[in-house]
Design an enzyme around this catalytic site. Sequence first.
Site, PDB file in Angstrom:
ATOM      1  N   GLY A 140     -10.540  -5.773  -0.293  1.00 21.04           N
ATOM      2  CA  GLY A 140     -10.232  -7.047  -1.074  1.00 21.04           C
ATOM      3  C   GLY A 140     -10.798  -8.318  -0.348  1.00 21.04           C
ATOM      4  O   GLY A 140     -11.630  -9.033  -0.992  1.00 21.04           O
TER       5      GLY A 140
ATOM      6  N   ASP B 193      -9.819 -15.302  -5.096  1.00 21.56           N
ATOM      7  CA  ASP B 193     -10.522 -13.840  -5.516  1.00 21.56           C
ATOM      8  C   ASP B 193      -9.723 -13.155  -6.362  1.00 21.56           C
ATOM      9  O   ASP B 193      -9.744 -12.673  -7.580  1.00 21.56           O
ATOM     10  CB  ASP B 193     -10.615 -13.077  -4.302  1.00 21.56           C
TER      11      ASP B 193
ATOM     12  N   ASP C  67     -12.103  -7.415  -4.670  1.00 20.30           N
ATOM     13  CA  ASP C  67     -11.489  -7.977  -5.811  1.00 20.30           C
ATOM     14  C   ASP C  67     -12.672  -8.451  -6.811  1.00 20.30           C
ATOM     15  O   ASP C  67     -12.573  -8.010  -7.877  1.00 20.30           O
ATOM     16  CB  ASP C  67     -10.535  -8.988  -5.524  1.00 20.30           C
TER      17      ASP C  67
ATOM     18  N   ARG D  51      -8.094 -13.747 -14.010  1.00 20.96           N
ATOM     19  CA  ARG D  51      -8.483 -14.346 -14.931  1.00 20.96           C
ATOM     20  C   ARG D  51      -9.730 -13.537 -15.728  1.00 20.96           C
ATOM     21  O   ARG D  51      -9.795 -13.357 -17.333  1.00 20.96           O
ATOM     22  CB  ARG D  51      -9.221 -15.619 -14.491  1.00 20.96           C
TER      23      ARG D  51
ATOM     24  N   THR E  80      -7.067   0.907   0.174  1.00 18.47           N
ATOM     25  CA  THR E  80      -6.120   1.246  -0.764  1.00 18.47           C
ATOM     26  C   THR E  80      -6.776   2.697  -1.329  1.00 18.47           C
ATOM     27  O   THR E  80      -5.894   3.450  -1.371  1.00 18.47           O
ATOM     28  CB  THR E  80      -6.011   0.329  -1.779  1.00 18.47           C
TER      29      THR E  80
ATOM     30  N   LYS F  89       0.798  -1.271   0.011  1.00 17.51           N
ATOM     31  CA  LYS F  89      -0.098  -0.096   0.002  1.00 17.51           C
ATOM     32  C   LYS F  89       0.902   1.269   0.002  1.00 17.51           C
ATOM     33  O   LYS F  89       0.495   2.372  -0.715  1.00 17.51           O
ATOM     34  CB  LYS F  89      -0.741   0.093   1.214  1.00 17.51           C
TER      35      LYS F  89
ATOM     36  N   THR G 150      -9.933  -0.760  -4.079  1.00 14.40           N
ATOM     37  CA  THR G 150     -10.588  -1.274  -3.112  1.00 14.40           C
ATOM     38  C   THR G 150     -10.386  -0.536  -1.745  1.00 14.40           C
ATOM     39  O   THR G 150      -9.302  -0.056  -1.675  1.00 14.40           O
ATOM     40  CB  THR G 150      -9.940  -3.027  -3.115  1.00 14.40           C
ATOM     41  N   GLY G 151     -11.307  -0.793  -0.784  1.00 12.76           N
ATOM     42  CA  GLY G 151     -11.364  -0.207   0.516  1.00 12.76           C
ATOM     43  C   GLY G 151     -10.194   0.660   0.914  1.00 12.76           C
ATOM     44  O   GLY G 151     -10.278   1.856   0.703  1.00 12.76           O
TER      45      GLY G 151
END
Length: 162
Positions: A66, A101, A71, A107, A48, A23, A45-46
């Site tokens: 996350g 996740d 994520d 992916r 971060t 971070k 995400t939160g």
Amino acid sequence: MKENQKTMKAQKRIALIAHDHKKDTMVDWCKSNKEILGRHFLCGTGTTAKLISANTGLPVEALKSGPLGGDQEVGARIAEGQIDMVIFFSDPLEAQPHDPDIKALLRIANVYNIPYASNRATADFMITSKFFDSEYSGTEEDYTELNSKREKDIQAEINARR
């Protein structure tokens, strides 16, 4: 396989994510690139997202943390065409409880042909690309036929069991 044309606008929608031990690296990177990032829509995400906003003044929409589904929330936005690129500073030396996740996010980024930086060097190359501040036309694979065949095969298996 068929491909579909897709165009990213000049103003990108960028997801920013970092593991706990990365971070500070993400915040420093965002500080160094504040002017460039400020021209784009940012989410993260939160923790971060909150740390980036607090330390840079950049507006960053905070999603869930996350491990609490952030994520997956980013992945869903990619699938809905709402994110153009992901910058995820991951910690390769720390086991993550939500590793499945993270793999699913990578992916889905690959499925939708989304640029994905997993470290500072890749992020630097990404934001200095000639495509970063301009419209970009590319392609993504069309999985419609493959999915239809898969559905037919599964239905045939179900019918064979009856």
